[in-house]
Design an enzyme around this catalytic site. Structure first.
Site, PDB file in Angstrom:
ATOM      1  N   ASN A  85       0.823  -1.191   0.000  1.00  0.00           N
ATOM      2  CA  ASN A  85       0.000   0.000   0.000  1.00  0.00           C
ATOM      3  C   ASN A  85       0.869   1.258   0.000  1.00  0.00           C
ATOM      4  O   ASN A  85       2.099   1.182   0.101  1.00  0.00           O
ATOM      5  CB  ASN A  85      -0.973  -0.028   1.187  1.00  0.00           C
ATOM      6  CG  ASN A  85      -2.275   0.669   0.876  1.00  0.00           C
ATOM      7  OD1 ASN A  85      -2.291   1.666   0.155  1.00  0.00           O
ATOM      8  ND2 ASN A  85      -3.365   0.155   1.408  1.00  0.00           N
ATOM      9  N   HIS A 115      23.077  -0.284  11.848  1.00  0.00           N
ATOM     10  CA  HIS A 115      24.279   0.525  12.046  1.00  0.00           C
ATOM     11  C   HIS A 115      25.053   0.046  13.262  1.00  0.00           C
ATOM     12  O   HIS A 115      24.515  -0.609  14.159  1.00  0.00           O
ATOM     13  CB  HIS A 115      23.895   1.999  12.181  1.00  0.00           C
ATOM     14  CG  HIS A 115      23.230   2.516  10.950  1.00  0.00           C
ATOM     15  ND1 HIS A 115      23.923   2.944   9.853  1.00  0.00           N
ATOM     16  CD2 HIS A 115      21.915   2.625  10.619  1.00  0.00           C
ATOM     17  CE1 HIS A 115      23.082   3.305   8.915  1.00  0.00           C
ATOM     18  NE2 HIS A 115      21.851   3.125   9.360  1.00  0.00           N
ATOM     19  N   GLY A 142      -0.847  -1.241   8.754  1.00  0.00           N
ATOM     20  CA  GLY A 142      -0.250   0.058   8.466  1.00  0.00           C
ATOM     21  C   GLY A 142       0.688   0.548   9.554  1.00  0.00           C
ATOM     22  O   GLY A 142       0.429   0.397  10.736  1.00  0.00           O
ATOM     23  N   THR A 165      10.685  -6.954  16.409  1.00  0.00           N
ATOM     24  CA  THR A 165      12.082  -7.072  16.811  1.00  0.00           C
ATOM     25  C   THR A 165      12.556  -8.522  16.872  1.00  0.00           C
ATOM     26  O   THR A 165      13.736  -8.770  17.044  1.00  0.00           O
ATOM     27  CB  THR A 165      12.303  -6.431  18.194  1.00  0.00           C
ATOM     28  OG1 THR A 165      11.498  -7.122  19.154  1.00  0.00           O
ATOM     29  CG2 THR A 165      11.932  -4.944  18.179  1.00  0.00           C
ATOM     30  N   LYS A 166      11.611  -9.476  16.761  1.00  0.00           N
ATOM     31  CA  LYS A 166      11.926 -10.908  16.809  1.00  0.00           C
ATOM     32  C   LYS A 166      11.127 -11.621  15.734  1.00  0.00           C
ATOM     33  O   LYS A 166      10.069 -11.142  15.320  1.00  0.00           O
ATOM     34  CB  LYS A 166      11.561 -11.499  18.176  1.00  0.00           C
ATOM     35  CG  LYS A 166      12.368 -10.942  19.308  1.00  0.00           C
ATOM     36  CD  LYS A 166      11.968 -11.581  20.621  1.00  0.00           C
ATOM     37  CE  LYS A 166      12.793 -10.957  21.748  1.00  0.00           C
ATOM     38  NZ  LYS A 166      12.410 -11.478  23.043  1.00  0.00           N
ATOM     39  N   ARG A 180       4.402  -8.443  20.231  1.00  0.00           N
ATOM     40  CA  ARG A 180       4.272  -9.673  21.036  1.00  0.00           C
ATOM     41  C   ARG A 180       3.022 -10.418  20.577  1.00  0.00           C
ATOM     42  O   ARG A 180       2.041  -9.810  20.159  1.00  0.00           O
ATOM     43  CB  ARG A 180       4.124  -9.318  22.505  1.00  0.00           C
ATOM     44  CG  ARG A 180       5.337  -8.664  23.103  1.00  0.00           C
ATOM     45  CD  ARG A 180       5.122  -8.421  24.605  1.00  0.00           C
ATOM     46  NE  ARG A 180       6.323  -7.858  25.182  1.00  0.00           N
ATOM     47  CZ  ARG A 180       6.502  -6.566  25.426  1.00  0.00           C
ATOM     48  NH1 ARG A 180       5.548  -5.706  25.147  1.00  0.00           N
ATOM     49  NH2 ARG A 180       7.618  -6.142  25.957  1.00  0.00           N
TER      50      ARG A 180
END
Length: 182
Positions: A85, A115, A142, A165-166, A180
């Site tokens: 989208n 980084h 979104g 993040t996982k 989560r």
């Protein structure tokens, strides 16, 4: 023999993102995304021609709404019936695979570039590229952000605004920051 920054990037080593050759490649992607975003929809079709040509793989029926941004394009693999989208960003310093029938909502961001944590090395513009894989029939709401090195399993759902993040298991629904399972 010395390795190029592109070779380092492709092999998952630390590389300088300000390398002149990489800058030329990013410029090509900017021109392709600009064309995609500024052609009249009737001229552009599902994807602007320069953008389609840039991708490593792009099924015929992939649809990408304008505006879209990618870092290089040549690391992006889009399977059949993928939909991105408006406002999606893919920083494809490493391969990004998006499986069949997957949908990304507005402003979804996929990051492969990471980084350096050491501030002195970060000042040298060092980054490392980690691939991202999105499975089949995945729905990403979104504004979600997928961080470097993440895999999302088939039939998973990522809630709007989540920061992933996982890795996300197949069939799981995750929400929040950090994302989560619910």
């Amino acid at each position: 023999m010395s390795r190029t920054e592109l070779e380092k990037m492709q092999s998952g080593e630390w590389y300088s993102c300000l390398d002149p050759d990489l800058t030329v490649m990013r410029r090509r992607a900017l021109e392709a995304t600009h064309e995609h975003s500024h052609l009249y929809p009737s001229e552009r079709g599902n994807i602007g021609p320069s953008l389609r040509a840039l991708f490593a793989e792009c099924a015929e029926d992939v649809r990408i709404e304008a505006r879209f941004h990618c870092a290089y394009g040549f690391n992006i693999h889009l399977a059949e019936d993928v939909f991105l989208n408006v406002g999606c960003v893919i920083l494809d310093t490493a391969p990004v695979h998006i499986g069949p029938h997957s949908m990304l909502g507005p402003n979804v961001q996929i990051y492969c570039a990471d980084h350096h944590r050491d501030p002195e090395l970060r000042k040298q513009h060092l980054e490392i590229a980690k691939p991202v894989t999105i499975g089949e029939n995945v729905w990403i709401g979104g504004g979600a952000i997928i961080l470097p090195g993440i895999s999302v399993g088939d039939n998973a759902i990522i809630g709007a605004g989540s920061v992933v993040t996982k890795d996300v298991a197949a069939g799981a629904t995750v929400v929040g920051n950090p994302a989560r399972p619910i």
